[in-house]
Design a protein around this motif. Sequence first.
Motif, PDB file in Angstrom:
ATOM      1  N   ASP A 152       0.732  -1.308  -0.042  1.00 55.32           N
ATOM      2  CA  ASP A 152      -0.112   0.123  -0.095  1.00 55.32           C
ATOM      3  C   ASP A 152       0.893   1.194   0.147  1.00 55.32           C
ATOM      4  O   ASP A 152       0.628   2.170  -0.757  1.00 55.32           O
ATOM      5  N   PHE A 153       1.996   1.251   0.833  1.00 60.01           N
ATOM      6  CA  PHE A 153       2.436   2.616   1.083  1.00 60.01           C
ATOM      7  C   PHE A 153       3.549   2.951   0.065  1.00 60.01           C
ATOM      8  O   PHE A 153       4.048   4.025  -0.320  1.00 60.01           O
ATOM      9  N   GLN A 154       3.727   1.981  -1.042  1.00 56.93           N
ATOM     10  CA  GLN A 154       4.777   2.025  -2.183  1.00 56.93           C
ATOM     11  C   GLN A 154       4.118   2.550  -3.308  1.00 56.93           C
ATOM     12  O   GLN A 154       5.027   2.762  -4.392  1.00 56.93           O
ATOM     13  N   HIS A 155       2.882   2.648  -3.508  1.00 54.74           N
ATOM     14  CA  HIS A 155       2.161   2.952  -4.696  1.00 54.74           C
ATOM     15  C   HIS A 155       2.607   4.018  -5.495  1.00 54.74           C
ATOM     16  O   HIS A 155       3.108   4.097  -6.665  1.00 54.74           O
ATOM     17  N   ALA A 156       2.472   5.272  -4.576  1.00 51.20           N
ATOM     18  CA  ALA A 156       2.763   6.387  -5.269  1.00 51.20           C
ATOM     19  C   ALA A 156       4.327   6.573  -5.451  1.00 51.20           C
ATOM     20  O   ALA A 156       4.622   7.267  -6.725  1.00 51.20           O
ATOM     21  N   TYR A 157       5.128   5.955  -4.779  1.00 51.54           N
ATOM     22  CA  TYR A 157       6.627   6.039  -4.940  1.00 51.54           C
ATOM     23  C   TYR A 157       6.915   5.248  -6.386  1.00 51.54           C
ATOM     24  O   TYR A 157       7.578   5.700  -7.142  1.00 51.54           O
TER      25      TYR A 157
ATOM     26  N   PHE B 209      -3.779   5.015  -3.481  1.00 55.41           N
ATOM     27  CA  PHE B 209      -2.495   5.835  -4.249  1.00 55.41           C
ATOM     28  C   PHE B 209      -1.379   6.187  -3.180  1.00 55.41           C
ATOM     29  O   PHE B 209      -0.363   6.039  -3.503  1.00 55.41           O
ATOM     30  N   ALA B 210      -1.622   6.946  -1.955  1.00 50.68           N
ATOM     31  CA  ALA B 210      -0.948   7.342  -1.268  1.00 50.68           C
ATOM     32  C   ALA B 210      -1.326   7.443   0.389  1.00 50.68           C
ATOM     33  O   ALA B 210      -2.338   8.003   0.322  1.00 50.68           O
ATOM     34  N   ASN B 211      -0.874   7.019   1.105  1.00 44.39           N
ATOM     35  CA  ASN B 211      -1.219   7.186   2.782  1.00 44.39           C
ATOM     36  C   ASN B 211      -0.481   8.195   3.378  1.00 44.39           C
ATOM     37  O   ASN B 211      -0.479   8.102   4.616  1.00 44.39           O
ATOM     38  N   THR B 212       0.516   9.033   2.845  1.00 44.66           N
ATOM     39  CA  THR B 212       1.075  10.127   3.379  1.00 44.66           C
ATOM     40  C   THR B 212       1.008  11.294   2.530  1.00 44.66           C
ATOM     41  O   THR B 212       1.012  11.171   1.284  1.00 44.66           O
ATOM     42  N   MET B 213       0.647  12.475   3.123  1.00 44.38           N
ATOM     43  CA  MET B 213       0.639  13.814   2.140  1.00 44.38           C
ATOM     44  C   MET B 213       1.916  13.997   1.351  1.00 44.38           C
ATOM     45  O   MET B 213       1.812  14.685   0.263  1.00 44.38           O
ATOM     46  N   SER B 214       3.071  13.766   1.889  1.00 41.92           N
ATOM     47  CA  SER B 214       4.157  13.969   1.351  1.00 41.92           C
ATOM     48  C   SER B 214       4.174  13.174   0.004  1.00 41.92           C
ATOM     49  O   SER B 214       4.695  13.871  -1.209  1.00 41.92           O
ATOM     50  N   ASP B 215       3.832  11.943   0.013  1.00 46.55           N
ATOM     51  CA  ASP B 215       4.024  11.094  -1.129  1.00 46.55           C
ATOM     52  C   ASP B 215       2.810  11.588  -2.250  1.00 46.55           C
ATOM     53  O   ASP B 215       3.017  11.689  -3.316  1.00 46.55           O
ATOM     54  N   ALA B 216       1.787  11.983  -1.729  1.00 48.55           N
ATOM     55  CA  ALA B 216       0.551  12.286  -2.621  1.00 48.55           C
ATOM     56  C   ALA B 216       0.931  13.827  -3.598  1.00 48.55           C
ATOM     57  O   ALA B 216       0.623  13.807  -4.511  1.00 48.55           O
ATOM     58  N   ARG B 217       1.546  14.506  -2.752  1.00 50.31           N
ATOM     59  CA  ARG B 217       1.890  15.945  -3.173  1.00 50.31           C
ATOM     60  C   ARG B 217       3.249  15.799  -4.453  1.00 50.31           C
ATOM     61  O   ARG B 217       2.718  16.405  -5.385  1.00 50.31           O
ATOM     62  N   ALA B 218       3.982  15.025  -3.737  1.00 51.45           N
ATOM     63  CA  ALA B 218       5.128  14.778  -4.690  1.00 51.45           C
ATOM     64  C   ALA B 218       4.473  13.992  -6.076  1.00 51.45           C
ATOM     65  O   ALA B 218       5.013  14.396  -7.218  1.00 51.45           O
TER      66      ALA B 218
ATOM     67  N   LEU C 139      -1.488  -4.946   7.936  1.00 52.52           N
ATOM     68  CA  LEU C 139      -1.826  -5.193   9.573  1.00 52.52           C
ATOM     69  C   LEU C 139      -1.037  -4.150  10.086  1.00 52.52           C
ATOM     70  O   LEU C 139      -1.397  -4.051  11.378  1.00 52.52           O
ATOM     71  N   PHE C 140      -0.126  -3.314   9.422  1.00 52.02           N
ATOM     72  CA  PHE C 140       1.010  -2.580  10.244  1.00 52.02           C
ATOM     73  C   PHE C 140       1.162  -1.322   9.680  1.00 52.02           C
ATOM     74  O   PHE C 140       1.478  -0.886   8.387  1.00 52.02           O
ATOM     75  N   TRP C 141       0.814  -0.359  10.514  1.00 53.48           N
ATOM     76  CA  TRP C 141       1.331   0.988   9.972  1.00 53.48           C
ATOM     77  C   TRP C 141       2.907   1.169  10.209  1.00 53.48           C
ATOM     78  O   TRP C 141       3.359   0.463  11.371  1.00 53.48           O
ATOM     79  N   PRO C 142       3.893   1.773   9.746  1.00 52.35           N
ATOM     80  CA  PRO C 142       3.266   2.885   8.514  1.00 52.35           C
ATOM     81  C   PRO C 142       3.328   2.330   7.270  1.00 52.35           C
ATOM     82  O   PRO C 142       3.406   2.874   6.309  1.00 52.35           O
TER      83      PRO C 142
ATOM     84  N   LEU D 272      -7.994   9.803   2.778  1.00 49.68           N
ATOM     85  CA  LEU D 272      -7.359   8.829   3.427  1.00 49.68           C
ATOM     86  C   LEU D 272      -6.472   9.323   4.470  1.00 49.68           C
ATOM     87  O   LEU D 272      -6.400   8.958   5.759  1.00 49.68           O
ATOM     88  N   CYS D 273      -5.565  10.517   4.207  1.00 51.40           N
ATOM     89  CA  CYS D 273      -4.726  10.711   5.245  1.00 51.40           C
ATOM     90  C   CYS D 273      -5.463  11.567   6.235  1.00 51.40           C
ATOM     91  O   CYS D 273      -4.881  11.576   7.310  1.00 51.40           O
ATOM     92  N   MET D 274      -6.437  12.447   5.885  1.00 50.93           N
ATOM     93  CA  MET D 274      -7.274  12.999   7.231  1.00 50.93           C
ATOM     94  C   MET D 274      -7.757  11.871   8.071  1.00 50.93           C
ATOM     95  O   MET D 274      -7.694  12.037   9.366  1.00 50.93           O
ATOM     96  N   THR D 275      -8.351  10.634   7.234  1.00 49.83           N
ATOM     97  CA  THR D 275      -8.796   9.633   8.218  1.00 49.83           C
ATOM     98  C   THR D 275      -7.750   9.088   9.232  1.00 49.83           C
ATOM     99  O   THR D 275      -7.935   8.581  10.031  1.00 49.83           O
TER     100      THR D 275
END
Length: 455
Positions: A129-134, A152-161, A253-256, A430-433
Motif C-alpha cells: 500500500d505505502f509503495q504505490h505513489a513511490y 494511491f498514497a497514505n502520506t501527504m508528502s507522497d501524494a503531493r510529490a 496489518l501494520f502502520w506505517p 485517506l490521510c485525514m482519516t
Amino acid sequence: MAIDRSSRRDFIKAAGAGAASIALSTRASGYRRILGANDRVRVAFVGPGDRARDALIPAFMRLAAELNFEPAAVCDIWSKRREEGAAFVTQQADKFKAPIGSEQLPTARNTDELYAMKNIDAVIIATADFQHAYHCMEAVRAGKDAYVEKPFANTMSDARAALKLVSGSKQIVQVGTQRRSTPNYMRANEFLKSGKFGDIVMAEMTWNVNQPGRWRRPDVVPQLREQDTDWKRFLINRPYEPFDARKHLEFRLFWPYSSGIPDQWMVHQIDTVHWFTGYDHPASVVANGGIYLWRDGRKNFDTMTAVFDYGNAAGGGKGFQVVYSSRQTNSAGGVKEIYYSNGGSLNLDTNKVGPAGGLEAHHAKAMGKEPFLLPEMSLSGAESIKAEISANTGVDHSTLAHMRNWMECVRARKTPNADIHAAYNHSVALCMTIAALHTGKRITFDEAKQDVVVG
C-alpha cells in the motif's frame, strides 16, 4: 457542488515547470513508440502478489490480444514471488491466448533493473500500500504509463510529490478505484448529476466481514528469508527497522506500511463521493476504532468508524455527512453504499432508487413546502458489484472494465477514468482519516499548504 479549487490549481501550476522538465527528459522514446497505432504495447508487472494474480494479471491477459498488448517482464524484490509471478504470467497468457514476447519471460530484481530494459512501455503496479505513489513516480520518471493499485498514497508528502510529477508529464496513469469504470456506479453518477435526485444530505457506507485470516499469510511468512529479498528497498521512504517477514507480507496489518481498513476498503467508497459530487475532499473528519477481537500482533484496527463532513453547511452553504463503518469481526450488513436526499435514497447494493425516507405530503404541507418522493426505479442495465464475476474468465467485471479503460487510454493518449486527480483526492481523504484515527482529534485540510490539520 464543487469547492473553490484555486489553491489546488496554484499548487499544480507552481509544481508543473519542474515536473515537466523531468518528464520531458525521460518519456520521449517510450511515448513515441506507443503512439504507433499498430505497435504492440509491452507491459511489465511490478509486484505480482495476491491482488495482481487474483485480478490484474487475468484482466490484462483477457484483453491483451484484442488491444495488441503483451507482457514483457515481471519485477519483484522477493525471489520466490518473482519466479512464481513470471510462471503465472506465462500460464495466463497461454490461457487467454495472449501474445507474449518470449517463453522465458524476463524478470527484474528491482525497478532499477526493470527500467534499464529497453522493451518496456508501461507497468502495472501492485506492490504494498505505502509503495504505490513511490513506484508510480519511478515509472513516470522512466517515461512509462502506469496502472497503479489503490490506495494511491497514505502520506501527504507522497501524494503531493506524485501529483506534481504526474500532472507535469504526458504519461497515462490510472489508479485502481475501479468503481469509476463499473456500469452501476457510472449510471448512479449520471443520475445524481441530472438533478433528479435532489441534493445529497447523507451517505452511509459499510464494509463488514468476519475473517480472522483477512490479510494474514501464515503459510507464506515462514518462507520469506531476509537474504531472498531486499528489505531496504521494501522500506523505501519509511523509517528503518529490522527485517520482519510479517510486515513484509502482511503489511496491511501494520502502520506505517498500511492503515488497514481505510487504505484497503474506505478509499474505494469515499472515492465515489468525490466523483458523484465534485468535492475534492472532506471539510473535516473524525474517527475512532480499535482492535476488539483479532489480537494477533497486528497494529491496525479490526473495527473503525469515520464521520466525514463535506461542503460548507457550517457556513450556511450546501453540504452533507458521510458515515463510514467497517469491521472484520461480524459480516452482518456486508458492503453497502446508500446515498440520501430529501426525496429518498439511492442504494448501490440493490441498484435501486426509491422514496424511502422522503418528504411526505402531510409533513411538507404543515411547513408550507412541497412533498418530495422519488419514484421507484432501477439503475437501468446496472450490474451489482457482488455479481460481477465472469464465468468464462474468472475476472471480475469491474477490474476488467477499469483495465480496458486504461489500456484504451494508453493507445489513444486520453485521460483515464481514475486519473491522478482522483488518486490525489482519495489520498487526501485517506490521510485525514488516518490522522483522525491516530490522534482522536477532528481533522481539517489546509488548502494553501495542501496538508492535513490536526485539531
